[in-house]
Design a protein around this motif. Structure first.
Motif, PDB file in Angstrom:
ATOM      1  N   UNK A  27       5.042 -40.020   2.569  1.00  0.00           N
ATOM      2  CA  UNK A  27       4.470 -38.872   3.254  1.00  0.00           C
ATOM      3  C   UNK A  27       3.392 -38.179   2.416  1.00  0.00           C
ATOM      4  N   UNK A  28       3.688 -37.913   1.153  1.00  0.00           N
ATOM      5  CA  UNK A  28       2.802 -37.100   0.328  1.00  0.00           C
ATOM      6  C   UNK A  28       2.091 -37.856  -0.791  1.00  0.00           C
ATOM      7  N   UNK A  29       2.472 -39.088  -1.057  1.00  0.00           N
ATOM      8  CA  UNK A  29       1.893 -39.833  -2.170  1.00  0.00           C
ATOM      9  C   UNK A  29       0.541 -40.428  -1.829  1.00  0.00           C
ATOM     10  N   UNK A  30      -0.123 -40.921  -2.861  1.00  0.00           N
ATOM     11  CA  UNK A  30      -1.375 -41.630  -2.677  1.00  0.00           C
ATOM     12  C   UNK A  30      -1.103 -43.095  -2.351  1.00  0.00           C
ATOM     13  N   UNK A  31      -2.142 -43.909  -2.279  1.00  0.00           N
ATOM     14  CA  UNK A  31      -1.950 -45.329  -1.951  1.00  0.00           C
ATOM     15  C   UNK A  31      -0.997 -46.082  -2.876  1.00  0.00           C
ATOM     16  N   UNK A  32      -1.065 -45.907  -4.211  1.00  0.00           N
ATOM     17  CA  UNK A  32      -0.106 -46.660  -5.031  1.00  0.00           C
ATOM     18  C   UNK A  32       1.340 -46.210  -4.818  1.00  0.00           C
ATOM     19  N   UNK A  33       1.538 -44.917  -4.596  1.00  0.00           N
ATOM     20  CA  UNK A  33       2.893 -44.422  -4.368  1.00  0.00           C
ATOM     21  C   UNK A  33       3.437 -44.916  -3.031  1.00  0.00           C
ATOM     22  N   UNK A  34       2.573 -44.959  -2.022  1.00  0.00           N
ATOM     23  CA  UNK A  34       3.019 -45.471  -0.713  1.00  0.00           C
ATOM     24  C   UNK A  34       3.384 -46.947  -0.793  1.00  0.00           C
ATOM     25  N   UNK A  35       2.563 -47.714  -1.476  1.00  0.00           N
ATOM     26  CA  UNK A  35       2.847 -49.140  -1.602  1.00  0.00           C
ATOM     27  C   UNK A  35       4.120 -49.356  -2.419  1.00  0.00           C
ATOM     28  N   UNK A  36       4.277 -48.594  -3.508  1.00  0.00           N
ATOM     29  CA  UNK A  36       5.482 -48.694  -4.320  1.00  0.00           C
ATOM     30  C   UNK A  36       6.723 -48.298  -3.532  1.00  0.00           C
ATOM     31  N   UNK A  37       6.627 -47.243  -2.730  1.00  0.00           N
ATOM     32  CA  UNK A  37       7.761 -46.811  -1.912  1.00  0.00           C
ATOM     33  C   UNK A  37       8.135 -47.879  -0.888  1.00  0.00           C
ATOM     34  N   UNK A  38       7.129 -48.481  -0.273  1.00  0.00           N
ATOM     35  CA  UNK A  38       7.399 -49.543   0.698  1.00  0.00           C
ATOM     36  C   UNK A  38       8.092 -50.727   0.016  1.00  0.00           C
ATOM     37  N   UNK A  39       7.648 -51.067  -1.192  1.00  0.00           N
ATOM     38  CA  UNK A  39       8.282 -52.160  -1.931  1.00  0.00           C
ATOM     39  C   UNK A  39       9.739 -51.837  -2.259  1.00  0.00           C
ATOM     40  N   UNK A  40       9.981 -50.627  -2.732  1.00  0.00           N
ATOM     41  CA  UNK A  40      11.349 -50.229  -3.090  1.00  0.00           C
ATOM     42  C   UNK A  40      12.245 -50.251  -1.855  1.00  0.00           C
TER      43      UNK A  40
END
Length: 148
Positions: A27-40
């Motif tokens: 929701x609030x992260x940038x592109x690397x955080x979103x991709x990392x969250x999706x991976x997790x």
């Protein structure tokens, strides 16, 4: 009335933590955080399917493969984006991969030590992701103030 055991409470708490931190990062992260969250999230759900669907020997191989997948995903994100949180998450993921490899090579059954290290490691990965998402959100909030 059924009273949940400590293991069930910890298990439910970890799932809430996974969905909460990853949801915030999406929701609030940038592109690397979103991709990392999706991976997790992907690997956590895959790990749940491994626990449900595989027997003991195959389960260890499945967890090792899932952790390898997450490590490769973090490596891809680290090459594409340079983020401090990724360095910490990759170190925690290396510990996680080593934990699974240790139990697999020695053919040890999962025990309380495995659960403790596994849960602490998951908490470390999620802490790194949360720190990255909080930093990205802070940078996003500072940009409109700079423009004005």
């Amino acid at each position: 009335m059924v009273i949940p055991s400590l293991i069930q409470i910890v298990w439910a708490g970890l799932w809430l933590l996974i969905f909460g931190v990853c949801g915030y990062a999406l929701w609030k992260g940038g592109p690397p955080e979103r991709f990392g969250a999706a991976l997790i999230l992907l690997v956590a759900l895959l790990g749940g399917l491994i626990e449900i669907g595989l027997k003991d020997n195959a389960r260890q191989v499945g967890h090792l493969a899932a952790d390898g997948l997450l490590a490769m995903g973090f490596l891809f994100v680290a090459v594409r984006y340079t983020s401090l949180w990724l360095g910490g998450a990759m170190l925690f993921q290396a510990v996680q991969f080593s934990l699974h490899a240790f139990y697999f090579v020695l053919k040890r059954p999962y025990d309380p030590l495995y659960s403790i290290v596994n849960n602490i490691d998951l908490f470390g990965v999620l802490s790194c992701l949360l720190a990255g998402a909080l930093a990205a959100n802070g940078r996003a909030r500072a940009r409109p103030a700079e423009a004005a």
